[in-house]
Each structure stands twice: as C-alpha cells, then as structure tokens.
Design an enzyme around this catalytic site. Structure first.
Site, PDB file in Angstrom:
ATOM      1  N   TRP A 173      54.591  13.680  26.925  1.00 25.94           N
ATOM      2  CA  TRP A 173      55.670  12.485  27.221  1.00 25.94           C
ATOM      3  C   TRP A 173      57.080  12.686  27.360  1.00 25.94           C
ATOM      4  CZ3 TRP A 173      58.178   9.711  22.630  1.00 25.94           C
ATOM      5  CH2 TRP A 173      58.846   8.496  23.044  1.00 25.94           C
ATOM      6  N   ASP A 254      51.082  12.915  16.931  1.00 23.18           N
ATOM      7  CA  ASP A 254      51.727  11.520  17.561  1.00 23.18           C
ATOM      8  C   ASP A 254      50.603  10.510  17.889  1.00 23.18           C
ATOM      9  OD1 ASP A 254      53.548   9.632  18.872  1.00 23.18           O
ATOM     10  OD2 ASP A 254      54.058  11.002  20.453  1.00 23.18           O
ATOM     11  N   LYS A 290      52.273  -0.474  21.077  1.00 25.22           N
ATOM     12  CA  LYS A 290      51.176  -0.655  21.755  1.00 25.22           C
ATOM     13  C   LYS A 290      50.232  -1.618  21.121  1.00 25.22           C
ATOM     14  CE  LYS A 290      53.228   2.899  23.907  1.00 25.22           C
ATOM     15  NZ  LYS A 290      54.100   2.809  25.191  1.00 25.22           N
TER      16      LYS A 290
END
Ligand code: LMR
Length: 445
Positions: A173, A254, A290
């Site tokens: 990311w 993460d 999310k």
C-alpha cells in the site's frame, strides 16, 4: 493616570509607522489597512505544488470528469450494485441506539480511547479465547483507523525498539513507506509479488526475510494483500512464522480487511493468531473502514502483544505518551458504533451476514469480469482475477494502458493497474471489459 511613558511609546510607534509608510497622509486616525508591508512576496512563495496522492488523487480526477459513463475503481471503498456507498443496516441500528441513549455525553475519551472498544477489538482479531488476552499481555489503544494505528505503532517502535529497520512487501500500500519513514524507521523491502505468475514470490520472500538483520521489524498484510490480492497459503504462513521467529524478526500486522477476504472474520485472522499462539510478541493495526463501512469515522486499534502483563502495561503507558501530543485522544462516535455492534450477539450476527454479502459480491464481480474478458477473447491469461482475493485485482495493466482507459473510457484506477473490485457492478463490468480489451489490443497513449 496616563503616564508620560505610555504617551512617548505611542508617539514613537506612530513615527515608526510613518517612516514605514511613505504614502502616509499624516492623518493620525491610525489605519492598519494594507500598507506596503503586505505588498511583497508571500513568505510561502518557495512552496512547490505537491503531487496528488496516488490513490486518493484518483478520486479527485474522477470528480472533475463530467462523463456520464465514468467509473471510479481507484480507492478501495465498497459500492453497491447501484454504484452507491453503503451504510450497513447494523451500523444504522447502532447509531439509532446511541442517539436514543440520553445518558451518553460527548466528554473526552481517555488517551487510549474507549476501553470497551479496545477489549472487543482485541478479541475480534486475536479470538475470544486467546490466551494472550486472558494473560493480560495485550495492550490495545484506539487509533485513527488503520493508518493512525500504524503510525502510533511506528512511533512507539522508533522510540523504544532496538531495531529501526522495517521490511515492507514489494509492492505494498502506497502509504506504508511514508508512515514508517516519517516515524523515523528505515524502510527496506522484501520480495512479495511475482509478475510472471501474478502470484506470490514465496522463494524471494523467504530469501529476503532470511537475510534481514536479527530483530528487524516486518510488515505483514494479515489478509487480502493490498494492492496485489495475493495472500500466502496457511502452509506458507507457517513457514514465514518459523523463519521470522528463528531470526527474532518482529511482526507488525496490518489488518485492514478482516472478514472482507473470505467473508469469515476468524478465517481472515488466522495468520495473526498463528503468530500469537507461539507465545511471541507482535503488533497489530486494525481498521474498521472496510469491514464495517466506517471509512470516514476513522476508527481502528493498535494492539501490542507482549511477553507478559507487566511489559504490556509499561508499553501502554508509553503509547499514551505517543498519542497525547499526536491527537490527544481519539474520537468517540465510531468506536461507540463498533462497540455497540461487537458486544451484542444479535447485532454481531447481523454484521457478519452483511459483511459476507459484501465479500460475496466482490467475488461475484471477479467471476463476471473474468467471463467478460474470456468472451471477448482478450489476449492474456486473466485467471488471476478469480484467484486473487479481497478488494483489489492487480491486473498487470501498465501505466500506459491505465492512462488509455482513463482517457478513452473514463475509467479511473491507480497507475499500477490495481482495480477496486468493490467499485464494480454487473452493469459496469462490460464497460470495464471493453476498456481492458481495447487497452491490451490497441493502447498507444
Ligand atoms: C486503498 O488502498 O484504496 C484504501 O486503503 C484507501 C486509502 O486510504 O488508500
């Protein structure tokens, strides 16, 4: 009463202003309207325009496009079949409960956040029966979503951990290197993705972690790797765990997509639980953006699993010193929504059903896109679209092809060829497939 000193100072000031302003008319009604002092160059004249963020900047460009067929597949944000953002029913319900509860106030939370939220978040990611939780050797602090959790963890490591090198997957990311660099860690990469197979470069990963210095920090995506959608298998995870523990490498997970990859919260947390089960230490950054659709609420948590309860409580005391000057204490609303859902058996169940529906819709989009490309006879092997997992497909399209699709088809995506499958619907798949087909067969931009 009015001292002569004060009068003298006032006159001196007026004389000074007169000198500083040659156009002064001599009128002593002292106007501070723009004078020559303000007409020069800006003190910020040297500031150069920064480029837009590679991910969020895609939305900026998309918003400017007047085309009715435009499609934003840049940012990882879930959309319904109608292409609309989704607020989960269970979230609306939780908000109603919170609004109706007149005993609720808007006082500051403690520096570490809402304690109920922290406990429930640790259980969600580590498992309700986790011995680490029972032994009180996990400290959890509420942070500003995944990014804030990573940043707080990184600052803590920079101040209190003996190794300042963090290994991040290649690719990862786009925000990861910036977060860790700014915290003062030195960022190195380990091989992760193999463009030839569009799968995991497992051998490269093992070699790179194998030659990392003892004690180095390693960033691991818990599931649904962003941007590639490529995750290690359980056996591969076990090998990674063994290697990392043998070299005392410190895992920093993460976890931005728990439940979003497989549709199952426990399955998606397995890699983390595997590392916690062996008794070793690790850090975990959790985001509810999310999986609960709470993007703009900025709600997340950092958990640090320690060797024992005493270490955990000292670590927590230091985390407070990181958080207080950074954002003082976290916001209350999003964390209250999460806690309301996680602590109620029925609401939790309802959440898992809605979460699974989102994950299933994404999986369905993968199939539709794959079939659409096959039916067009688009050159290339597109099976990775159905093999990859989570929110994104790493298409293998290059930046030239992406630019072509944006220009000719008004399809917006990151220049590395990543598309957010969650932004697609059955209605828009044919348009995307046409664009990919054209890009692969004729892109010349
Ligand atoms: C993404 O990768 O699209 C998301 O994680 C959103 C973001 O903040 O970049």
């Amino acid at each position: 009463m009015h001292g002569g000193n004060a009068d003298r100072r006032l006159h001196a000031l007026l004389r000074h202003l007169e000198g500083a302003n040659p156009t002064d008319s001599g009128d002593r009604s002292v106007s501070f309207a723009p004078t020559s002092g303000y007409s020069g160059a800006s003190v910020f004249d040297h500031v150069v325009r920064a480029p837009e963020d590679p991910i969020l900047g895609v939305t900026v460009a998309y918003n400017k496009d007047p085309s009715p067929v435009k499609l934003n597949l840049g940012v990882g944000a879930y959309r319904t079949e109608e292409g609309k953002p989704l607020v989960l029913n269970v979230v609306r319900k939780a908000e109603q409960i919170l609004v109706n509860d007149r005993s609720r106030v808007k006082e500051y939370l403690p520096i570490t956040g809402l304690s109920e939220f922290n406990k429930l978040s640790a259980k969600l990611i580590l498992g309700a029966e986790s011995p680490a939780i029972q032994e009180n050797r996990v400290t959890t602090v509420q942070c500003l979503s995944g990014t804030g959790s990573l940043r707080v963890g990184a600052e803590f490591l920079a101040q209190h951990y003996h190794q300042h090198t963090i290994y991040i997957p290649q690719p990862t990311w786009g925000n990861h290197p910036k977060i860790f660099n700014l915290a003062g860690l030195s960022v190195k990469t380990y091989r992760y993705y193999d463009p030839a197979t569009r799968g995991l470069n497992f051998q490269g990963l093992l070699e790179d972690l194998g030659s990392a210095p003892t004690g180095a920090i390693v960033l691991l995506h818990a599931c649904a790797h962003n941007p590639t959608g490529v995750d290690p298998t359980p056996d591969q995870w076990e090998n990674i765990r063994r290697l990392m523990r043998s070299k005392a490498l410190l895992p920093f997970f993460d976890s931005a997509y728990q439940g979003f990859a497989s549709g199952n919260l426990d399955a998606d947390a397995q890699p983390i639980r595997m590392f916690v089960k062996d008794g070793g230490e690790c850090l975990v950054a959790q985001s509810y953006a999310k999986n609960m659709g709470l993007y703009g609420e900025r709600v997340g948590a950092l958990s640090i699993v320690c060797r024992n309860a005493d270490v955990a409580s000292r670590v927590e005391s230091q985390l407070k010193l990181v958080i207080r000057p950074m954002f003082s204490n976290p916001p209350i609303h999003g964390a209250s929504i999460v806690a309301t859902i996680l602590k109620d058996r029925n609401m939790f169940r309802e959440w898992t059903i809605e979460l699974k529906a989102m994950a299933d819709r994404i999986i369905h989009m993968r199939k539709l896109l794959f079939d659409a490309l096959r039916s067009r006879g688009t050159p290339g092997d597109w099976s990775h679209i159905v093999k990859q997992i989570g929110m994104f497909t790493y298409t293998g399209l290059d930046s030239k092809q992406v630019a072509f699709m944006t220009k000719e088809y008004h399809i917006y995506m990151t220049s590395d060829g990543r598309i957010s499958m969650a932004g697609l619907s059955s209605r828009t798949v044919p348009h995307l497939a046409d664009a990919i087909h054209a890009a692969v067969t004729q892109a010349t931009v």
